[in-house]
Scaffold this active site. Sequence first.
Site, mmCIF file in Angstrom:
data_model
loop_
_atom_site.group_PDB
_atom_site.id
_atom_site.type_symbol
_atom_site.label_atom_id
_atom_site.label_comp_id
_atom_site.label_asym_id
_atom_site.label_seq_id
_atom_site.Cartn_x
_atom_site.Cartn_y
_atom_site.Cartn_z
ATOM 1 N N CYS A 1 -3.283 -3.497 4.612
ATOM 2 C CA CYS A 1 -2.438 -4.500 5.000
ATOM 3 C C CYS A 1 -2.828 -6.199 4.466
ATOM 4 O O CYS A 1 -2.122 -6.922 4.653
ATOM 5 C CB CYS A 1 -2.604 -4.591 6.456
ATOM 6 S SG CYS A 1 -1.825 -3.021 7.189
ATOM 7 N N GLU B 1 0.776 -1.123 -0.230
ATOM 8 C CA GLU B 1 0.113 0.043 -0.009
ATOM 9 C C GLU B 1 0.952 1.194 -0.052
ATOM 10 O O GLU B 1 0.531 2.305 0.311
ATOM 11 C CB GLU B 1 -0.994 -0.018 1.260
ATOM 12 C CG GLU B 1 -0.372 0.071 2.531
ATOM 13 C CD GLU B 1 -1.524 0.155 3.689
ATOM 14 O OE1 GLU B 1 -2.085 1.117 3.685
ATOM 15 O OE2 GLU B 1 -1.393 -0.790 4.457
ATOM 16 N N HIS C 1 -2.272 -10.102 12.075
ATOM 17 C CA HIS C 1 -1.751 -8.979 11.395
ATOM 18 C C HIS C 1 -1.270 -7.915 12.830
ATOM 19 O O HIS C 1 -2.176 -7.681 13.812
ATOM 20 C CB HIS C 1 -2.711 -8.188 10.675
ATOM 21 C CG HIS C 1 -2.316 -6.853 10.311
ATOM 22 N ND1 HIS C 1 -1.212 -6.333 10.139
ATOM 23 C CD2 HIS C 1 -3.290 -5.630 10.612
ATOM 24 C CE1 HIS C 1 -1.369 -5.133 9.736
ATOM 25 N NE2 HIS C 1 -2.393 -4.588 10.141
#
Length: 394
Positions: free
Chosen positions: A111, A79, A233
């Site tokens: 993400c 990103e 994450h």
Amino acid sequence: MIIGIDKLGFYTPPYALDMETLAEARGVEPAKYTIGIGQTQMALVPITQDIVSMAANAAQTMLTEEDKSAIDMILFGTETGIDHSKSAAVYLQNLLGLSNRVRAAEIKHACYGATAALQLAKGHIMLNPDSKVLVIASDIAKYGLNSGGEPTQGAGAVAILVSANPKLISLDNATSFFTDDVMDFWRPTYAAYPYVDGKYSNEQYIRFFEQVWTDYKEKTGLDFKDYAALCFHLPYSKMGLKALKPLLEEEDAAVQDRLLARYQEGTIYNRLVGNIYTGSLFLSLISLLENSQSLSVGDRIGFFSYGSGAVGEFFSGQLVEGFQEHLNQEMHKDLLEQRQALSVEEYETMFADTIQVTDQEQDFTDRPDSSHFRLAGIKDHKRLYSASGNKLFK
Ligand code: HMG
């Protein structure tokens, strides 16, 4: 057919800032950063590193000539794109000396991009069992000086080689995913830093975990007791715990203790690097594999991927015979330990040292950076990379 993760490579730039030092400079109680957010250091990125050079540095540590000739697809999750048109995957094909007979593309959703790439790679291997796919997660997380997100910044890349009969982890076919249009974190094309509603983003992360975990459990019948470890994450090392703990409460003590102990092992590297967006989940996996003494062949690991905006996915895999022989503990520990610690003043100077929009040539070769691949400069609006030995690549 067994398809999964054959190799993992990791790179982070050679500079770091201690979170206690940052806290003092910002007039914040250091424990807020080190305990409340759970970060010890954050990676700092010099102008000589971008998503392409970081990805090349991560991949070159793990690829053999045999791997290179088998790779026929590069999927680059990021990103922090460097071009609205040309994909970072194409630069990588050249830098790594991969065949021209590769399919190369960039994949974006915050993400989550590298997880999407990993799932697409599985499908490709299913159709082409002899090929290998290079999946990249490479990002620079910058929220701005003195911003709410500043203590969660970071930079780095993870390279994932996906193949049949993998050496590390076989991936299960079942996955559960969930998409909902929420504005918790986004970066319009004109903005240098993201807009973020911090508290709301935490809530969405937790909501998405509950959703995909429940869906996956219903789909597969697998429950917490069936997992040796869960990787999350990790925008900061406390985040996964906030999502996991409420759901673990009903479990017996042994399951709770096991998953919480593995969680800590899976956050050791992330605590030292910060948020690397697409790569954070996979850095947590590397941290777990390289720091845990409690994992054995056949153990199942669950993965929660979250990309703001938002997409979440839960998937799982099992450790395969001999996985311990294909890890790079020493290399990764050296990479982290040998970083130069900067003062806040030096960090702020490095932060402000950015690429200019100009027709003039920009030369970064005088900036210190011992990494193998680096961004050497910009000429005619084209990025020029160099490898040790100083050959310039167009
Ligand atoms: P904040 O307002 O600076 O901090 O925002 P806070 O007041 O919420 O405090 C944080 C924690 O520190 C709290 O613990 C405090 O109690 C504790 P919690 O209640 O959460 O358990 N604390 C202390 N602990 C010990 N000693 C002390 C002390 N003082 C306070 N003295 C926030 C924090 C994370 C929201 C902010 O840094 C931020 O906006 N970060 C960026 C957004 C983010 O990371 N969101 C995470 C979910 S979204 C996501 O993961 C996607 C993302 O990666 C982007 C993508 O997908 O591309 C971000």
